[in-house]
Design a protein around this motif. Sequence first.
Motif, PDB file in Angstrom:
ATOM      1  N   UNK A  24       0.835  -1.202   0.000  1.00 38.67           N
ATOM      2  CA  UNK A  24       0.000   0.000   0.000  1.00 38.67           C
ATOM      3  C   UNK A  24       0.872   1.255   0.000  1.00 38.67           C
ATOM      4  N   UNK A  25       1.860   1.274   0.860  1.00 41.97           N
ATOM      5  CA  UNK A  25       2.746   2.432   0.993  1.00 41.97           C
ATOM      6  C   UNK A  25       3.452   2.734  -0.330  1.00 41.97           C
ATOM      7  N   UNK A  26       4.082   1.730  -0.901  1.00 40.43           N
ATOM      8  CA  UNK A  26       4.873   1.916  -2.118  1.00 40.43           C
ATOM      9  C   UNK A  26       3.987   2.284  -3.306  1.00 40.43           C
ATOM     10  N   UNK A  27       2.857   1.608  -3.434  1.00 41.43           N
ATOM     11  CA  UNK A  27       1.954   1.891  -4.551  1.00 41.43           C
ATOM     12  C   UNK A  27       1.412   3.310  -4.470  1.00 41.43           C
ATOM     13  N   UNK A  28       0.968   3.721  -3.289  1.00 42.71           N
ATOM     14  CA  UNK A  28       0.435   5.077  -3.127  1.00 42.71           C
ATOM     15  C   UNK A  28       1.512   6.125  -3.387  1.00 42.71           C
ATOM     16  N   UNK A  29       2.728   5.881  -2.910  1.00 42.23           N
ATOM     17  CA  UNK A  29       3.829   6.830  -3.144  1.00 42.23           C
ATOM     18  C   UNK A  29       4.127   6.947  -4.631  1.00 42.23           C
ATOM     19  N   UNK A  30       4.129   5.822  -5.336  1.00 42.18           N
ATOM     20  CA  UNK A  30       4.417   5.836  -6.771  1.00 42.18           C
ATOM     21  C   UNK A  30       3.305   6.543  -7.551  1.00 42.18           C
ATOM     22  N   UNK A  31       2.051   6.240  -7.222  1.00 48.13           N
ATOM     23  CA  UNK A  31       0.940   6.907  -7.905  1.00 48.13           C
ATOM     24  C   UNK A  31       1.000   8.404  -7.652  1.00 48.13           C
ATOM     25  N   UNK A  32       1.307   8.778  -6.419  1.00 45.25           N
ATOM     26  CA  UNK A  32       1.413  10.200  -6.077  1.00 45.25           C
ATOM     27  C   UNK A  32       2.522  10.877  -6.881  1.00 45.25           C
ATOM     28  N   UNK A  70      -3.809   4.142   6.357  1.00 44.77           N
ATOM     29  CA  UNK A  70      -2.643   4.728   7.032  1.00 44.77           C
ATOM     30  C   UNK A  70      -1.407   4.561   6.155  1.00 44.77           C
ATOM     31  N   UNK A  71      -1.197   3.348   5.647  1.00 43.57           N
ATOM     32  CA  UNK A  71      -0.026   3.090   4.796  1.00 43.57           C
ATOM     33  C   UNK A  71      -0.113   3.892   3.499  1.00 43.57           C
ATOM     34  N   UNK A  72      -1.294   3.929   2.884  1.00 43.22           N
ATOM     35  CA  UNK A  72      -1.467   4.715   1.654  1.00 43.22           C
ATOM     36  C   UNK A  72      -1.102   6.175   1.900  1.00 43.22           C
ATOM     37  N   UNK A  73      -1.715   6.769   2.907  1.00 38.75           N
ATOM     38  CA  UNK A  73      -1.515   8.193   3.156  1.00 38.75           C
ATOM     39  C   UNK A  73      -0.091   8.498   3.604  1.00 38.75           C
ATOM     40  N   UNK A  74       0.544   7.559   4.286  1.00 40.31           N
ATOM     41  CA  UNK A  74       1.950   7.737   4.659  1.00 40.31           C
ATOM     42  C   UNK A  74       2.830   7.734   3.416  1.00 40.31           C
ATOM     43  N   UNK A 109      16.214  11.150   4.496  1.00 38.57           N
ATOM     44  CA  UNK A 109      16.269   9.694   4.658  1.00 38.57           C
ATOM     45  C   UNK A 109      16.900   9.289   5.987  1.00 38.57           C
ATOM     46  N   UNK A 110      17.779  10.116   6.528  1.00 36.33           N
ATOM     47  CA  UNK A 110      18.370   9.838   7.840  1.00 36.33           C
ATOM     48  C   UNK A 110      17.310   9.840   8.939  1.00 36.33           C
ATOM     49  N   UNK A 111      16.205  10.534   8.707  1.00 31.32           N
ATOM     50  CA  UNK A 111      15.124  10.578   9.696  1.00 31.32           C
ATOM     51  C   UNK A 111      14.331   9.279   9.745  1.00 31.32           C
ATOM     52  N   UNK A 112      14.536   8.410   8.771  1.00 31.58           N
ATOM     53  CA  UNK A 112      13.799   7.148   8.690  1.00 31.58           C
ATOM     54  C   UNK A 112      14.694   6.027   9.194  1.00 31.58           C
ATOM     55  N   UNK A 113      14.490   5.620  10.423  1.00 35.08           N
ATOM     56  CA  UNK A 113      15.284   4.549  11.021  1.00 35.08           C
ATOM     57  C   UNK A 113      14.453   3.292  11.295  1.00 35.08           C
ATOM     58  N   UNK A 114      13.187   3.482  11.622  1.00 31.66           N
ATOM     59  CA  UNK A 114      12.301   2.359  11.943  1.00 31.66           C
ATOM     60  C   UNK A 114      10.918   2.616  11.343  1.00 31.66           C
ATOM     61  N   UNK A 115      10.063   1.627  11.450  1.00 34.01           N
ATOM     62  CA  UNK A 115       8.677   1.781  10.990  1.00 34.01           C
ATOM     63  C   UNK A 115       8.017   3.007  11.588  1.00 34.01           C
ATOM     64  N   UNK A 116       8.276   3.244  12.852  1.00 37.67           N
ATOM     65  CA  UNK A 116       7.628   4.338  13.571  1.00 37.67           C
ATOM     66  C   UNK A 116       7.981   5.704  12.985  1.00 37.67           C
ATOM     67  N   UNK A 117       9.054   5.780  12.206  1.00 35.60           N
ATOM     68  CA  UNK A 117       9.438   7.030  11.559  1.00 35.60           C
ATOM     69  C   UNK A 117       8.718   7.231  10.230  1.00 35.60           C
ATOM     70  N   UNK A 118       8.096   6.185   9.731  1.00 33.08           N
ATOM     71  CA  UNK A 118       7.508   6.210   8.400  1.00 33.08           C
ATOM     72  C   UNK A 118       5.999   5.989   8.417  1.00 33.08           C
ATOM     73  N   UNK A 119       5.542   5.058   9.244  1.00 35.00           N
ATOM     74  CA  UNK A 119       4.118   4.725   9.338  1.00 35.00           C
ATOM     75  C   UNK A 119       3.718   4.838  10.801  1.00 35.00           C
TER      76      UNK A 119
END
Length: 139
Positions: free
Chosen positions: A16-24, A59-63, A83-93
Amino acid sequence: TCNRLTFHGREDLRRHFITAAAIQAISNRGVSVSAGEFKELLDSIGSGRHSGFDFTDIVANNSGIRLSNRMMATSADQWPKLLELIQTDADLVTSLDGIPERMPREEFERQYGDVDSDEYAEMIERIEARIGRLPLHAL
């Protein structure tokens, strides 16, 4: 590395996350959001293990949409800093706690009516507020 990102242990959230990001990235928020909502509405009339309208998928789509927007609005030389701000799931979703999962159509309609209802809009606002508090988006 990307290995630390498990999307709460759910492969479907990663998709969901990757598809929504790509469509966006190739269209606009309206198309991205509509595609995600359509998929969930279709799921709500299906049967089986993964059937039902699932706000955690939203949630995953909108993230994914928000990450795409952030990256597209940032010059490429600044991407490593983001990208340094993304270390774990909690930083992204954001946390999925309290977010409704896999609701059959009847339950979705009883609680939310449809995607144009005030109740639905309130849930989306709640999700967006959570996403907005993630360090990546709170800059």
